[in-house]
Design a protein around this motif. Structure first.
Motif, PDB file in Angstrom:
ATOM      1  N   MET A   1       8.267   5.477  -3.564  1.00 19.07           N
ATOM      2  CA  MET A   1       6.975   5.441  -4.254  1.00 19.07           C
ATOM      3  C   MET A   1       6.826   6.700  -5.101  1.00 19.07           C
ATOM      4  SD  MET A   1       4.240   4.019  -1.463  1.00 19.07           S
ATOM      5  CE  MET A   1       4.501   5.326  -0.279  1.00 19.07           C
ATOM      6  N   ARG A   2       6.548   6.484  -6.368  1.00 20.44           N
ATOM      7  CA  ARG A   2       6.321   7.626  -7.241  1.00 20.44           C
ATOM      8  C   ARG A   2       5.034   7.471  -8.028  1.00 20.44           C
ATOM      9  NH1 ARG A   2       9.530  12.131  -9.119  1.00 20.44           N
ATOM     10  NH2 ARG A   2       7.973  12.007 -10.720  1.00 20.44           N
ATOM     11  N   ASN A   3       4.035   6.880  -7.436  1.00 20.46           N
ATOM     12  CA  ASN A   3       2.704   6.790  -8.034  1.00 20.46           C
ATOM     13  C   ASN A   3       1.686   7.166  -6.976  1.00 20.46           C
ATOM     14  OD1 ASN A   3       3.482   5.653 -10.611  1.00 20.46           O
ATOM     15  ND2 ASN A   3       3.836   3.714  -9.553  1.00 20.46           N
ATOM     16  N   ILE A   4       0.551   7.665  -7.425  1.00 24.93           N
ATOM     17  CA  ILE A   4      -0.595   7.865  -6.544  1.00 24.93           C
ATOM     18  C   ILE A   4      -1.704   7.001  -7.098  1.00 24.93           C
ATOM     19  CG2 ILE A   4      -2.320   9.477  -5.669  1.00 24.93           C
ATOM     20  CD1 ILE A   4      -0.186  11.683  -5.863  1.00 24.93           C
ATOM     21  N   ILE A   5      -2.248   6.148  -6.239  1.00 24.08           N
ATOM     22  CA  ILE A   5      -3.266   5.180  -6.646  1.00 24.08           C
ATOM     23  C   ILE A   5      -4.544   5.496  -5.891  1.00 24.08           C
ATOM     24  CG2 ILE A   5      -3.871   2.742  -6.708  1.00 24.08           C
ATOM     25  CD1 ILE A   5      -0.756   2.220  -6.715  1.00 24.08           C
ATOM     26  N   LEU A   6      -5.607   5.738  -6.644  1.00 21.03           N
ATOM     27  CA  LEU A   6      -6.900   6.083  -6.054  1.00 21.03           C
ATOM     28  C   LEU A   6      -7.794   4.854  -6.032  1.00 21.03           C
ATOM     29  CD1 LEU A   6      -7.483   9.494  -7.867  1.00 21.03           C
ATOM     30  CD2 LEU A   6      -6.325   9.070  -5.679  1.00 21.03           C
ATOM     31  N   ILE A   7      -8.313   4.541  -4.853  1.00 18.79           N
ATOM     32  CA  ILE A   7      -9.241   3.432  -4.695  1.00 18.79           C
ATOM     33  C   ILE A   7     -10.516   3.966  -4.062  1.00 18.79           C
ATOM     34  CG2 ILE A   7      -7.392   1.716  -4.493  1.00 18.79           C
ATOM     35  CD1 ILE A   7      -7.960   1.622  -1.445  1.00 18.79           C
ATOM     36  N   GLY A   8     -11.568   3.184  -4.182  1.00 25.78           N
ATOM     37  CA  GLY A   8     -12.844   3.565  -3.581  1.00 25.78           C
ATOM     38  C   GLY A   8     -13.986   3.055  -4.429  1.00 25.78           C
ATOM     39  N   PRO A   9     -15.198   3.274  -3.958  1.00 22.54           N
ATOM     40  CA  PRO A   9     -16.370   2.759  -4.652  1.00 22.54           C
ATOM     41  C   PRO A   9     -16.672   3.522  -5.941  1.00 22.54           C
ATOM     42  CG  PRO A   9     -17.054   4.149  -2.846  1.00 22.54           C
ATOM     43  CD  PRO A   9     -15.554   4.028  -2.755  1.00 22.54           C
ATOM     44  N   VAL A  82      -9.864  -4.051  -5.012  1.00 18.69           N
ATOM     45  CA  VAL A  82      -9.355  -4.476  -3.707  1.00 18.69           C
ATOM     46  C   VAL A  82      -9.867  -5.847  -3.274  1.00 18.69           C
ATOM     47  CG1 VAL A  82      -9.009  -2.112  -2.892  1.00 18.69           C
ATOM     48  CG2 VAL A  82     -11.194  -3.274  -2.453  1.00 18.69           C
ATOM     49  N   LEU A  83     -10.713  -6.470  -4.076  1.00 19.22           N
ATOM     50  CA  LEU A  83     -11.282  -7.750  -3.675  1.00 19.22           C
ATOM     51  C   LEU A  83     -10.236  -8.853  -3.584  1.00 19.22           C
ATOM     52  CD1 LEU A  83     -14.617  -7.680  -5.697  1.00 19.22           C
ATOM     53  CD2 LEU A  83     -14.317  -7.380  -3.223  1.00 19.22           C
ATOM     54  N   ARG A  84      -9.216  -8.764  -4.428  1.00 21.27           N
ATOM     55  CA  ARG A  84      -8.169  -9.785  -4.420  1.00 21.27           C
ATOM     56  C   ARG A  84      -7.004  -9.339  -3.539  1.00 21.27           C
ATOM     57  NH1 ARG A  84      -7.430 -12.273 -10.425  1.00 21.27           N
ATOM     58  NH2 ARG A  84      -5.417 -12.786  -9.484  1.00 21.27           N
ATOM     59  N   GLU A  85      -6.554 -10.242  -2.680  1.00 21.18           N
ATOM     60  CA  GLU A  85      -5.449  -9.933  -1.782  1.00 21.18           C
ATOM     61  C   GLU A  85      -4.187  -9.558  -2.558  1.00 21.18           C
ATOM     62  OE1 GLU A  85      -2.909 -11.910   1.874  1.00 21.18           O
ATOM     63  OE2 GLU A  85      -4.729 -12.899   1.181  1.00 21.18           O
ATOM     64  N   ASP A  86      -3.931 -10.265  -3.674  1.00 24.95           N
ATOM     65  CA  ASP A  86      -2.731  -9.940  -4.451  1.00 24.95           C
ATOM     66  C   ASP A  86      -2.805  -8.541  -5.041  1.00 24.95           C
ATOM     67  OD1 ASP A  86      -4.708 -10.840  -6.243  1.00 24.95           O
ATOM     68  OD2 ASP A  86      -3.332 -12.063  -7.419  1.00 24.95           O
ATOM     69  N   ASN A  87      -3.996  -8.061  -5.363  1.00 24.78           N
ATOM     70  CA  ASN A  87      -4.146  -6.675  -5.829  1.00 24.78           C
ATOM     71  C   ASN A  87      -3.873  -5.690  -4.705  1.00 24.78           C
ATOM     72  OD1 ASN A  87      -4.885  -7.548  -8.373  1.00 24.78           O
ATOM     73  ND2 ASN A  87      -7.057  -7.041  -8.131  1.00 24.78           N
ATOM     74  N   TYR A 140     -10.854  -1.490   1.433  1.00 29.94           N
ATOM     75  CA  TYR A 140     -10.302  -0.186   1.047  1.00 29.94           C
ATOM     76  C   TYR A 140      -9.429   0.359   2.175  1.00 29.94           C
ATOM     77  CZ  TYR A 140     -13.910   0.105  -2.661  1.00 29.94           C
ATOM     78  OH  TYR A 140     -14.720  -0.109  -3.744  1.00 29.94           O
ATOM     79  N   ARG A 141      -9.943   0.279   3.404  1.00 34.83           N
ATOM     80  CA  ARG A 141      -9.220   0.818   4.554  1.00 34.83           C
ATOM     81  C   ARG A 141      -7.934   0.040   4.819  1.00 34.83           C
ATOM     82  NH1 ARG A 141     -12.153   4.761   6.977  1.00 34.83           N
ATOM     83  NH2 ARG A 141     -14.310   4.879   6.275  1.00 34.83           N
ATOM     84  N   GLU A 142      -7.970  -1.265   4.629  1.00 36.73           N
ATOM     85  CA  GLU A 142      -6.781  -2.104   4.796  1.00 36.73           C
ATOM     86  C   GLU A 142      -5.708  -1.740   3.770  1.00 36.73           C
ATOM     87  OE1 GLU A 142      -5.757  -6.591   3.366  1.00 36.73           O
ATOM     88  OE2 GLU A 142      -7.577  -6.380   4.566  1.00 36.73           O
ATOM     89  N   THR A 143      -6.122  -1.399   2.574  1.00 39.71           N
ATOM     90  CA  THR A 143      -5.200  -1.146   1.471  1.00 39.71           C
ATOM     91  C   THR A 143      -4.626   0.266   1.512  1.00 39.71           C
ATOM     92  OG1 THR A 143      -6.534  -2.668   0.140  1.00 39.71           O
ATOM     93  CG2 THR A 143      -4.955  -1.286  -1.049  1.00 39.71           C
ATOM     94  N   ALA A 144      -5.406   1.217   1.957  1.00 41.41           N
ATOM     95  CA  ALA A 144      -5.044   2.635   1.845  1.00 41.41           C
ATOM     96  C   ALA A 144      -3.962   3.064   2.825  1.00 41.41           C
ATOM     97  CB  ALA A 144      -6.285   3.496   2.060  1.00 41.41           C
ATOM     98  N   HIS A 145      -3.113   3.950   2.335  1.00 37.22           N
ATOM     99  CA  HIS A 145      -2.188   4.676   3.199  1.00 37.22           C
ATOM    100  C   HIS A 145      -2.897   5.901   3.781  1.00 37.22           C
ATOM    101  CE1 HIS A 145       0.670   2.647   0.353  1.00 37.22           C
ATOM    102  NE2 HIS A 145       1.227   2.339   1.507  1.00 37.22           N
TER     103      HIS A 145
END
Length: 179
Positions: A1-9, A82-87, A140-145
Protein backbone atom coordinates in the motif's frame (compact mmCIF):
# COMPACT_ATOMS: atom_id res chain seq x y z
CA UNK A 1 0.00 0.00 0.00
CA UNK A 2 1.38 3.35 -1.00
CA UNK A 3 -1.62 5.61 -0.47
CA UNK A 4 -3.18 7.18 2.59
CA UNK A 5 -6.94 7.53 2.39
CA UNK A 6 -8.78 9.79 4.82
CA UNK A 7 -12.41 9.03 5.62
CA UNK A 8 -14.83 10.56 8.07
CA UNK A 9 -17.73 12.96 8.37
CA UNK A 10 -17.94 16.41 6.88
CA UNK A 11 -16.06 18.87 9.04
CA UNK A 12 -13.51 16.30 10.26
CA UNK A 13 -10.64 18.12 8.53
CA UNK A 14 -9.88 15.54 5.85
CA UNK A 15 -8.94 18.09 3.18
CA UNK A 16 -6.88 20.35 5.44
CA UNK A 17 -5.04 17.48 7.11
CA UNK A 18 -4.64 15.66 3.80
CA UNK A 19 -2.92 18.62 2.15
CA UNK A 20 -0.45 18.94 5.03
CA UNK A 21 0.22 15.22 5.01
CA UNK A 22 0.77 15.08 1.23
CA UNK A 23 3.15 18.04 1.44
CA UNK A 24 5.19 16.38 4.18
CA UNK A 25 5.44 13.16 2.19
CA UNK A 26 6.03 14.84 -1.17
CA UNK A 27 2.98 12.97 -2.48
CA UNK A 28 0.03 14.10 -4.58
CA UNK A 29 -3.11 15.22 -2.78
CA UNK A 30 -6.61 14.64 -4.11
CA UNK A 31 -10.00 15.51 -2.68
CA UNK A 32 -12.52 13.21 -4.34
CA UNK A 33 -15.31 15.82 -4.29
CA UNK A 34 -13.09 18.48 -5.91
CA UNK A 35 -11.97 15.95 -8.52
CA UNK A 36 -15.61 15.19 -9.38
CA UNK A 37 -16.27 18.92 -9.76
CA UNK A 38 -13.23 19.31 -12.04
CA UNK A 39 -14.17 16.34 -14.19
CA UNK A 40 -17.83 17.31 -14.57
CA UNK A 41 -17.49 21.09 -14.59
CA UNK A 42 -20.37 21.17 -12.09
CA UNK A 43 -20.55 21.80 -8.35
CA UNK A 44 -21.52 19.01 -5.97
CA UNK A 45 -24.80 20.81 -5.08
CA UNK A 46 -25.67 21.08 -8.79
CA UNK A 47 -24.91 17.39 -9.36
CA UNK A 48 -27.20 16.54 -6.42
CA UNK A 49 -29.93 18.80 -7.85
CA UNK A 50 -29.77 17.29 -11.35
CA UNK A 51 -28.85 13.65 -10.71
CA UNK A 52 -29.87 13.16 -7.09
CA UNK A 53 -27.74 11.49 -4.47
CA UNK A 54 -27.72 8.15 -6.38
CA UNK A 55 -26.24 9.82 -9.48
CA UNK A 56 -23.62 11.56 -7.39
CA UNK A 57 -22.69 8.30 -5.63
CA UNK A 58 -22.16 6.62 -9.03
CA UNK A 59 -19.81 9.44 -10.04
CA UNK A 60 -18.07 9.21 -6.68
CA UNK A 61 -17.46 5.47 -7.10
CA UNK A 62 -15.96 5.97 -10.57
CA UNK A 63 -13.70 8.75 -9.25
CA UNK A 64 -12.53 6.66 -6.29
CA UNK A 65 -11.71 3.76 -8.62
CA UNK A 66 -9.67 6.06 -10.87
CA UNK A 67 -7.83 7.77 -8.02
CA UNK A 68 -7.00 4.67 -6.00
CA UNK A 69 -5.48 2.96 -9.04
CA UNK A 70 -2.37 5.11 -8.49
CA UNK A 71 0.21 5.21 -5.72
CA UNK A 72 1.96 7.86 -3.65
CA UNK A 73 -1.18 9.85 -2.95
CA UNK A 74 -3.14 11.19 -0.02
CA UNK A 75 -6.88 11.04 -0.76
CA UNK A 76 -9.57 12.89 1.16
CA UNK A 77 -12.93 11.27 0.49
CA UNK A 78 -16.41 12.70 0.75
CA UNK A 79 -18.27 11.90 3.95
CA UNK A 80 -20.62 9.46 2.22
CA UNK A 81 -17.98 7.52 0.29
CA UNK A 82 -18.36 4.59 2.71
CA UNK A 83 -22.06 4.12 2.01
CA UNK A 84 -21.39 1.72 -0.84
CA UNK A 85 -19.85 -1.65 -0.03
CA UNK A 86 -17.82 -1.61 -3.25
CA UNK A 87 -16.29 1.72 -2.18
CA UNK A 88 -15.38 0.40 1.26
CA UNK A 89 -13.63 -2.60 -0.31
CA UNK A 90 -11.88 -0.42 -2.91
CA UNK A 91 -10.54 1.96 -0.27
CA UNK A 92 -9.31 -0.80 2.08
CA UNK A 93 -7.51 -2.59 -0.75
CA UNK A 94 -5.75 0.48 -2.14
CA UNK A 95 -4.31 2.32 0.82
CA UNK A 96 -4.04 2.80 4.52
CA UNK A 97 -7.52 4.03 5.47
CA UNK A 98 -7.59 6.49 8.37
CA UNK A 99 -10.93 7.42 9.94
CA UNK A 100 -10.79 10.95 11.31
CA UNK A 101 -13.45 10.79 14.00
CA UNK A 102 -14.88 14.06 15.19
CA UNK A 103 -17.86 14.80 17.40
CA UNK A 104 -21.18 15.97 16.00
CA UNK A 105 -20.76 19.21 17.97
CA UNK A 106 -17.40 19.90 16.30
CA UNK A 107 -18.88 19.06 12.89
CA UNK A 108 -21.70 21.49 13.55
CA UNK A 109 -19.25 24.25 14.52
CA UNK A 110 -17.19 23.70 11.36
CA UNK A 111 -20.12 23.46 8.92
CA UNK A 112 -22.71 25.86 10.32
CA UNK A 113 -22.07 28.54 7.68
CA UNK A 114 -21.26 26.20 4.78
CA UNK A 115 -23.63 26.47 1.83
CA UNK A 116 -21.89 23.88 -0.36
CA UNK A 117 -22.97 20.72 1.46
CA UNK A 118 -26.23 19.50 -0.07
CA UNK A 119 -27.20 17.23 2.80
CA UNK A 120 -27.13 20.18 5.23
CA UNK A 121 -29.26 22.62 3.28
CA UNK A 122 -32.65 21.54 4.63
CA UNK A 123 -33.86 21.33 8.19
CA UNK A 124 -32.00 21.10 11.48
CA UNK A 125 -28.26 20.83 10.73
CA UNK A 126 -27.35 19.37 14.10
CA UNK A 127 -30.05 16.67 13.81
CA UNK A 128 -28.90 15.88 10.26
CA UNK A 129 -25.27 15.59 11.38
CA UNK A 130 -26.32 13.29 14.24
CA UNK A 131 -28.39 11.10 11.89
CA UNK A 132 -25.49 10.87 9.43
CA UNK A 133 -23.06 9.99 12.23
CA UNK A 134 -25.37 7.28 13.57
CA UNK A 135 -25.66 5.80 10.07
CA UNK A 136 -22.05 6.17 8.93
CA UNK A 137 -19.86 5.71 12.02
CA UNK A 138 -20.10 1.89 11.89
CA UNK A 139 -19.19 1.99 8.18
CA UNK A 140 -16.20 4.28 8.81
CA UNK A 141 -14.99 1.91 11.53
CA UNK A 142 -15.50 -1.15 9.30
CA UNK A 143 -13.48 0.47 6.51
CA UNK A 144 -10.63 2.00 8.51
CA UNK A 145 -7.31 0.43 9.30
CA UNK A 146 -6.74 3.22 11.87
CA UNK A 147 -9.20 5.39 13.83
CA UNK A 148 -7.95 8.75 15.14
CA UNK A 149 -9.93 11.23 17.25
CA UNK A 150 -9.45 14.77 15.92
CA UNK A 151 -10.83 16.64 18.93
CA UNK A 152 -8.95 19.85 19.62
CA UNK A 153 -5.73 18.92 17.80
CA UNK A 154 -4.20 21.08 15.13
CA UNK A 155 -4.12 19.80 11.54
CA UNK A 156 -0.32 19.57 11.77
CA UNK A 157 -0.53 17.45 14.92
CA UNK A 158 -3.05 15.19 13.19
CA UNK A 159 -0.73 14.83 10.19
CA UNK A 160 2.04 13.78 12.60
CA UNK A 161 -0.26 11.17 14.15
CA UNK A 162 -1.20 9.80 10.73
CA UNK A 163 2.47 9.56 9.72
CA UNK A 164 3.21 7.62 12.91
CA UNK A 165 0.22 5.34 12.32
CA UNK A 166 1.28 4.77 8.71
CA UNK A 167 4.72 3.63 9.81
CA UNK A 168 3.22 1.33 12.46
CA UNK A 169 0.98 -0.18 9.78
CA UNK A 170 3.82 -0.84 7.35
CA UNK A 171 2.95 1.81 4.78
CA UNK A 172 5.91 2.60 2.55
CA UNK A 173 6.70 6.25 3.14
CA UNK A 174 9.85 8.27 2.62
CA UNK A 175 12.07 7.99 5.68
CA UNK A 176 12.63 11.74 5.58
CA UNK A 177 9.23 13.37 5.19
CA UNK A 178 9.19 17.12 4.68
CA UNK A 179 8.65 19.22 7.78
Amino acid sequence: MRNIILIGPMGAGKTTIGRILANRLGWQFHDSDREIEKRTGASIPLIFDIEGEAGFRDREHDMLADLTAGQGMVLATGGGAVLREDNRKLLRENGLVVYLFTSVERQFERTQHDTQRPLLQNGDRRATLQRLMDERDPLYRETAHVVLETGGQTPRAMADRILAASRQNGLETDDNPRG
